[in-house]
Write an enzyme that holds these catalytic residues in place. Structure first.
Site, PDB file in Angstrom:
ATOM      1  CG  HIS A   1     -14.297  -2.058  -2.612  1.00 46.62           C
ATOM      2  ND1 HIS A   1     -13.810  -2.223  -3.966  1.00 46.62           N
ATOM      3  CD2 HIS A   1     -15.007  -2.565  -2.350  1.00 46.62           C
ATOM      4  CE1 HIS A   1     -14.826  -3.686  -4.314  1.00 46.62           C
ATOM      5  NE2 HIS A   1     -15.753  -3.292  -3.391  1.00 46.62           N
TER       6      HIS A   1
ATOM      7  CB  CYS B   1      -8.524   5.004  19.011  1.00 45.03           C
ATOM      8  SG  CYS B   1      -8.029   5.760  17.624  1.00 45.03           S
TER       9      CYS B   1
ATOM     10  CE1 TYR C   1      -3.283  -3.139   1.180  1.00 47.75           C
ATOM     11  CE2 TYR C   1      -4.200  -1.534  -0.485  1.00 47.75           C
ATOM     12  CZ  TYR C   1      -4.333  -2.826   0.211  1.00 47.75           C
ATOM     13  OH  TYR C   1      -4.644  -3.818   0.270  1.00 47.75           O
TER      14      TYR C   1
HETATM   15  N1  APR Z   1     -11.602   2.643 -20.266  1.00 43.45           N
HETATM   16  C1  APR Z   1     -12.740   2.134 -19.931  1.00 43.45           C
HETATM   17  N2  APR Z   1     -12.417   0.755 -18.902  1.00 43.45           N
HETATM   18  C2  APR Z   1     -11.112   0.187 -18.734  1.00 43.45           C
HETATM   19  C3  APR Z   1      -9.903   1.297 -19.495  1.00 43.45           C
HETATM   20  C4  APR Z   1     -10.432   2.064 -19.787  1.00 43.45           C
HETATM   21  N3  APR Z   1      -9.477   2.994 -20.212  1.00 43.45           N
HETATM   22  N4  APR Z   1      -9.193  -0.142 -18.973  1.00 43.45           N
HETATM   23  C5  APR Z   1      -9.610  -0.584 -18.440  1.00 43.45           C
HETATM   24  N5  APR Z   1     -11.129  -0.852 -18.484  1.00 43.45           N
HETATM   25  C6  APR Z   1     -11.583  -1.860 -17.714  1.00 43.45           C
HETATM   26  C7  APR Z   1     -11.549  -3.122 -17.986  1.00 43.45           C
HETATM   27  O1  APR Z   1     -11.792  -3.899 -18.967  1.00 43.45           O
HETATM   28  C8  APR Z   1     -12.172  -3.970 -16.791  1.00 43.45           C
HETATM   29  O2  APR Z   1     -13.263  -4.805 -17.185  1.00 43.45           O
HETATM   30  O3  APR Z   1     -11.335  -1.474 -16.317  1.00 43.45           O
HETATM   31  C9  APR Z   1     -12.171  -3.127 -15.753  1.00 43.45           C
HETATM   32  C10 APR Z   1     -11.266  -3.255 -14.820  1.00 43.45           C
HETATM   33  O4  APR Z   1     -11.185  -4.200 -13.854  1.00 43.45           O
HETATM   34  P1  APR Z   1     -11.254  -5.029 -12.357  1.00 43.45           P
HETATM   35  O5  APR Z   1      -9.163  -4.361 -12.842  1.00 43.45           O
HETATM   36  O6  APR Z   1     -11.344  -5.892 -12.337  1.00 43.45           O
HETATM   37  O7  APR Z   1     -10.471  -3.476 -11.661  1.00 43.45           O
HETATM   38  P2  APR Z   1     -12.443  -3.363 -10.775  1.00 43.45           P
HETATM   39  O8  APR Z   1     -13.595  -4.127 -11.233  1.00 43.45           O
HETATM   40  O9  APR Z   1     -12.030  -2.006 -10.224  1.00 43.45           O
HETATM   41  O10 APR Z   1     -12.129  -4.068  -9.674  1.00 43.45           O
HETATM   42  C11 APR Z   1     -13.334  -4.110  -8.677  1.00 43.45           C
HETATM   43  O11 APR Z   1     -11.665  -6.312  -7.114  1.00 43.45           O
HETATM   44  O12 APR Z   1      -9.630  -7.023  -6.740  1.00 43.45           O
HETATM   45  C12 APR Z   1     -10.835  -5.385  -5.912  1.00 43.45           C
HETATM   46  O13 APR Z   1     -10.691  -4.434  -4.709  1.00 43.45           O
HETATM   47  C13 APR Z   1     -11.034  -4.238  -5.596  1.00 43.45           C
HETATM   48  O14 APR Z   1     -11.904  -2.779  -6.109  1.00 43.45           O
HETATM   49  C14 APR Z   1     -11.229  -4.208  -7.005  1.00 43.45           C
HETATM   50  C15 APR Z   1     -12.586  -4.480  -7.605  1.00 43.45           C
END
Ligand code: APR
Length: 233
Positions: A107, A118, A51
């Protein structure tokens, strides 16, 4: 009211890694090691390093809101107050920095610390480790990133479900729909009669859940969508 759910894809063009795309975070580290309570108990130092690295990247001058974040902020500020409910799965602050008036972080936030001694939260921009002391109670050794790990309950879910039941349009932007309960929201919106729109660089294979889809980079598709809404306001 328009219910907007964003995911890592909306921040991808700002230089923030997504999770499941090629080169995504979960291709580089094991979720079990850095995004679970058990991983933190097993090796807190490793979790803090993970992180700290993401916080350093987010606060570097190169990570700024992109046209998609800015378009959503303009939409919320142009429509009547309360007409847009923005929920993000992201832990970055790019929606806030773009000017969105209210952002619901399902999240948690990378720039916040939670003290296990605390129970209070503090803004936190720098590195964190076991020797960090809580700005509120001054005790050491009890700080963790204020983010929701797998197996933990997302924040604000009562409010989210309440708003979901009242929305007329549900828009999913830049999320793979891989993680529940966030991934189940579109089904809930559909069940309460809302129209559903997916904006993503590619279809996520949930066409049955979305009435419409806008496919292309968020920095192009989101402004296209919001400009149309603002024009027809
Ligand atoms: N424009 C639009 N969409 C995009 C772009 C872009 N430039 N780049 C990537 N994407 C899309 C991908 O196609 C995919 O569907 O964004 C999505 C990213 O998916 P993930 O990587 O799975 O992210 P997310 O859906 O936010 O994950 C949800 O999973 O691990 C946990 O807590 C974490 O909040 C996160 C949650």
């Amino acid at each position: 009211m328009i219910f907007i759910l964003t995911g890592a894809g909306i921040s991808q063009e700002s230089g923030i890694d997504t999770f499941r795309d090629k080169g995504g975070l979960w291709r580089k580290v094991r979720v079990e090691d850095v995004a679970t309570p058990a991983g933190f108990r097993r090796d807190a130092a490793k979790v803090h390093r993970f992180y700290n690295q993401r916080r350093k990247e987010l606060t570097s001058s190169r990570r700024v809101p992109n046209a998609a974040h800015l378009a959503l902020a303009e939409l919320a500020l142009t429509l009547d107050r309360g007409e847009v409910f923005l929920v993000t799965q992201n832990v970055d602050d790019l929606h806030e920095r773009a000017g969105s008036p209210e952002v619901c972080h399902l999240h948690g936030s990378l720039l916040s610390a939670l003290c296990l001694n605390c129970g209070r939260r503090s803004d936190w921009k720098g590195d964190m480790d076991r020797s960090s002391s809580c700005p509120k109670c001054a005790q050491k050794g009890g700080l963790r990133p204020d983010v929701v790990w797998f197996g933990e309950r997302p924040f604000h879910f009562d409010l989210v479900y309440e708003m979901l039941s009242r929305c007329s349009l549900f828009v999913s932007i830049g999320t793979s729909g891989a993680v529940y309960p966030a991934a189940g929201l579109v089904g809930g919106a559909k069940a309460s009669g809302a129209k559903t729109l997916e904006i993503n660089v590619v279809p996520t294979g949930r066409e049955k859940l979305f009435d419409e889809g806008l496919y292309g980079p968020a920095t192009e598709m989101v402004p296209l969508w919001t400009e149309k809404l603002i024009k027809n306001k």
